[in-house]
Design an enzyme around this catalytic site. Sequence first.
Site, PDB file in Angstrom:
ATOM      1  N   GLY A  60       0.816  -1.213   0.000  1.00 39.97           N
ATOM      2  CA  GLY A  60       0.000   0.000   0.000  1.00 39.97           C
ATOM      3  C   GLY A  60       0.844   1.254   0.000  1.00 39.97           C
ATOM      4  N   SER A 105       1.616   3.522  -2.400  1.00 36.92           N
ATOM      5  CA  SER A 105       1.506   4.520  -3.462  1.00 36.92           C
ATOM      6  C   SER A 105       1.007   5.879  -2.991  1.00 36.92           C
ATOM      7  CB  SER A 105       0.578   4.011  -4.575  1.00 36.92           C
ATOM      8  OG  SER A 105      -0.758   3.919  -4.116  1.00 36.92           O
ATOM      9  N   ARG A 106       0.394   5.920  -1.786  1.00 35.95           N
ATOM     10  CA  ARG A 106      -0.153   7.190  -1.303  1.00 35.95           C
ATOM     11  C   ARG A 106      -0.009   7.291   0.215  1.00 35.95           C
ATOM     12  NH1 ARG A 106      -6.240   7.863  -3.213  1.00 35.95           N
ATOM     13  NH2 ARG A 106      -6.402   5.929  -2.041  1.00 35.95           N
ATOM     14  N   VAL A 112      -2.922  -7.607  -1.488  1.00 38.35           N
ATOM     15  CA  VAL A 112      -2.311  -8.286  -0.340  1.00 38.35           C
ATOM     16  C   VAL A 112      -3.145  -9.466   0.159  1.00 38.35           C
ATOM     17  CG1 VAL A 112      -0.984  -6.307   0.496  1.00 38.35           C
ATOM     18  CG2 VAL A 112      -3.348  -6.633   1.299  1.00 38.35           C
ATOM     19  N   ASN A 118       1.685  -1.979   5.443  1.00 44.29           N
ATOM     20  CA  ASN A 118       0.979  -0.710   5.549  1.00 44.29           C
ATOM     21  C   ASN A 118      -0.398  -0.719   4.890  1.00 44.29           C
ATOM     22  OD1 ASN A 118       0.828   2.419   5.643  1.00 44.29           O
ATOM     23  ND2 ASN A 118       0.675   1.936   3.467  1.00 44.29           N
ATOM     24  N   SER A 152      -2.724   1.315  14.688  1.00 39.71           N
ATOM     25  CA  SER A 152      -3.426   2.587  14.810  1.00 39.71           C
ATOM     26  C   SER A 152      -3.826   2.796  16.264  1.00 39.71           C
ATOM     27  CB  SER A 152      -4.687   2.581  13.941  1.00 39.71           C
ATOM     28  OG  SER A 152      -5.529   3.675  14.230  1.00 39.71           O
ATOM     29  N   TYR A 190     -12.262  -1.888  12.034  1.00 34.67           N
ATOM     30  CA  TYR A 190     -10.903  -1.341  11.917  1.00 34.67           C
ATOM     31  C   TYR A 190     -10.141  -1.452  13.243  1.00 34.67           C
ATOM     32  CZ  TYR A 190      -7.353   2.155  10.509  1.00 34.67           C
ATOM     33  OH  TYR A 190      -6.189   2.819  10.190  1.00 34.67           O
ATOM     34  N   LYS A 197      -6.733  -3.606  13.807  1.00 33.04           N
ATOM     35  CA  LYS A 197      -5.497  -2.957  14.233  1.00 33.04           C
ATOM     36  C   LYS A 197      -5.004  -3.504  15.575  1.00 33.04           C
ATOM     37  CE  LYS A 197      -4.683  -0.124  10.808  1.00 33.04           C
ATOM     38  NZ  LYS A 197      -3.575  -0.451   9.878  1.00 33.04           N
ATOM     39  N   ILE A 232      -3.507  11.418  11.407  1.00 35.10           N
ATOM     40  CA  ILE A 232      -2.551  11.775  10.358  1.00 35.10           C
ATOM     41  C   ILE A 232      -3.338  12.296   9.158  1.00 35.10           C
ATOM     42  CG2 ILE A 232      -0.635  10.977   8.911  1.00 35.10           C
ATOM     43  CD1 ILE A 232      -0.044  10.612  11.879  1.00 35.10           C
TER      44      ILE A 232
END
Length: 254
Positions: free
Chosen positions: A14, A16-17, A65, A91, A143, A155, A159, A188
Amino acid sequence: MAGKFEGKAAFVTGGSRGIGKGIVERLAEEGAKVAIIDINEEALLEAENELREKGFDVMTQVADVVEADQVEAAMEAAHSKFGSIDILVNNAGVIRDNMLFKMEGSDWDTVMNVHLKGSFNAAKTAQKYMVENKYGRIINISSTSALGNRGQANYATAKAGLQGFTKTLSIELGRFGITCNAVAPGFIETEMTKQTAARIGISFEDLVKASVENIPVGRSGKAEDIANAVAFFADERSSFVSGQVMYVAGGPKN
């Protein structure tokens, strides 16, 4: 002066951004050769061009993934090109936020698969190369949501699971010169937090402002803040630090 990751090869999922891209840039700036996988082909191509323009040695491959065979093929290609897999950063992540009573089973499954199965697939593949080389650094991106967060039952659970995964890998792989640690970001500024703002129906600027009010250092986090923590765990000199979770959130988290 050579960077501290000179001669090392990293594999970032992950990447690319957002946070992933920030991690790739930091490792590459310090001399690492970096392989990036992502499912977003357009973002991946854009990141590859940008990173190569900066003179970084990167390779990219579209891969999911969740699919073990795709992860294995991408890592084999990276190993063939770079000669080793020294650093793995798990990531890749998604959000499917909702209150529990409105959350669909598919929302649960998608988040579990990407974060947990994806990290399992990448770590299981990477450890083969690392064990053979008697060296490795595995860093999982957790996280602060792992401590519980309204509207993120899926989520938060994923995590938190990554933290248990991290500690277990540190126990199993330590004798092979492999450490495993986790970085747990707080707020973030990324595409993902922009999605959160849209979900709760406020502007991103308002979300940032509201978040900063609860951050002791008085500012929001940036991708490079997480990259700094990853670089610490990835350092060859951090060999006595393993099984740890570092909260990077501008203040304490319990």
